[in-house]
Design a protein around this motif. Sequence first.
Motif, PDB file in Angstrom:
ATOM      1  N   ASP A  16       0.836  -1.196   0.000  1.00 26.32           N
ATOM      2  CA  ASP A  16       0.000   0.000   0.000  1.00 26.32           C
ATOM      3  C   ASP A  16       0.877   1.254   0.000  1.00 26.32           C
ATOM      4  N   PRO A  17       0.704   2.163  -0.971  1.00 27.54           N
ATOM      5  CA  PRO A  17       1.498   3.397  -0.973  1.00 27.54           C
ATOM      6  C   PRO A  17       1.279   4.243   0.272  1.00 27.54           C
ATOM      7  N   ALA A  18       0.199   3.983   1.011  1.00 25.45           N
ATOM      8  CA  ALA A  18      -0.044   4.730   2.243  1.00 25.45           C
ATOM      9  C   ALA A  18       1.053   4.473   3.273  1.00 25.45           C
ATOM     10  N   ILE A  19       1.641   3.271   3.262  1.00 30.94           N
ATOM     11  CA  ILE A  19       2.706   2.991   4.219  1.00 30.94           C
ATOM     12  C   ILE A  19       3.976   3.735   3.826  1.00 30.94           C
ATOM     13  N   ASP A  20       4.164   3.979   2.525  1.00 31.63           N
ATOM     14  CA  ASP A  20       5.290   4.809   2.070  1.00 31.63           C
ATOM     15  C   ASP A  20       5.165   6.216   2.646  1.00 31.63           C
ATOM     16  N   ALA A  21       3.957   6.771   2.519  1.00 31.72           N
ATOM     17  CA  ALA A  21       3.717   8.124   3.038  1.00 31.72           C
ATOM     18  C   ALA A  21       3.889   8.160   4.546  1.00 31.72           C
ATOM     19  N   GLU A  22       3.457   7.095   5.226  1.00 32.93           N
ATOM     20  CA  GLU A  22       3.591   7.060   6.681  1.00 32.93           C
ATOM     21  C   GLU A  22       5.060   7.064   7.110  1.00 32.93           C
ATOM     22  N   VAL A  23       5.883   6.254   6.446  1.00 34.10           N
ATOM     23  CA  VAL A  23       7.296   6.174   6.780  1.00 34.10           C
ATOM     24  C   VAL A  23       7.976   7.525   6.565  1.00 34.10           C
ATOM     25  N   ILE A  24       7.642   8.188   5.463  1.00 33.38           N
ATOM     26  CA  ILE A  24       8.215   9.514   5.201  1.00 33.38           C
ATOM     27  C   ILE A  24       7.755  10.504   6.265  1.00 33.38           C
ATOM     28  N   ALA A  25       6.462  10.473   6.591  1.00 34.83           N
ATOM     29  CA  ALA A  25       5.924  11.371   7.621  1.00 34.83           C
ATOM     30  C   ALA A  25       6.597  11.119   8.963  1.00 34.83           C
ATOM     31  N   MET A  26       6.882   9.872   9.268  1.00 32.28           N
ATOM     32  CA  MET A  26       7.523   9.534  10.540  1.00 32.28           C
ATOM     33  C   MET A  26       8.919  10.146  10.621  1.00 32.28           C
TER      34      MET A  26
END
Length: 424
Positions: A137-147
């Motif tokens: 899920d690309p949402a986990i990519d965004a989450e990792v970057i946000a973290m």
Amino acid sequence: MNIKIPRGTQDILPEEAAKWQYVEGIARDVSRKYNYKEIRTPIFEATELFQRGVGESTDIVQKEMYTFQDRSGRLITLRPEGTAPVVRSFVENKLHGQPQQPLKLYYLGPMFRYERPESGRMRQFYQFGVEAIGSDDPAIDAEVIAMAMDFYQACGLKNLKLVINSLGDRESRTAHKDALIAHFSPRIDEFCEDCQARLEQNPLRILDCKIDRDHPLQETAPAILDYLNEESTRYFETVQRLLTDMDIPFVIDPNLVRGLDYYTNTSFEIMLEEPEFGSITTLSGGGRYEGLIEELGGPSVSGIGFGLSIERLLMALEARNALPVVEQGLDAFLVTVGDVAAEKGGALLRELRAEGLTADKDYLGKKVKAQFKSADRSNATYTVIIGEEELESGMVKLRDMSSGEEENIPMNKLASHIKQLKKL
């Protein structure tokens, strides 16, 4: 014999260690908020792990690893990065079988690379990193970057610049690889030996060459974004929308190339952009990887993560006066008068420590005046004064080091009294 510290390493002395503990505490807190659990892997691993996981064509494997034979003749390498060991553990311990997926992990610890030591680049360096394994899920990519962004902001850094790119899936990378080979082949003899070797192995690494970065062919090299297939394009566009929804600004750089072979699709770096300093400093980077878990004997699942240097973070914080003063003062310093009190002082200290208070005393036989100086240097909030008279009466003198005020306190209530004062 004058033995000195190895080149490219450093002693982290107590005052500096307090700063490390401060940022490590923030890393653990941010990880907790994002539901990432700590994993600790060995400092050394089988050399093959990094040859297969990081990539034979990388500078890390070819030039920078600390590798040796153990007594059984096995090739062992001090870990140069954190992702391959985490994935090895994920596969070996069958963590893909856990019901809660994706598996969210973080690590903190030393890494080792034989590089030329310079400011912010050590041969033993410490990384904070995360890996989210088991979701496409690309949402986990965004989450990792946000973290990663949240961590830097929680540490007090501003003017952060996020740069993103897509390296595409396997199909897209193959098409781009063929285009790069066709582009560089006619003049590859003008490039360094490393780039000539990389042409067939991994021509993407030519774009990241420090020696030939100013060669005119670098400017006209085919960009990966022009070779993304429909699926990779859609994936990258989704990551961009998700970052925009999170109010995280970013810049797309089609030339952004991560230094490890296992990256696919999302790739990113976080930089510190300070106009008044006239420089941009890369703080961290990461990206998605597909095929790495399979390469190491696991299932066909993908992951994404980042790694960042604690040393480089501390340099940035100190250069911008963003690192708070980390207090290491004592709650109480015990001042003893006479040999009997000095002997009995250890038991009283143990009682204070058992109640969660930080406490210490003199162990050099100093006079009373010198003991008070030691208390001051220890940044003690209170001094506890005991002598023969206090031992007989069961009372002690408690002095507030900031005001100089003293009060008599029953010895058996000393700890609770200090704890109460701390709450006021």
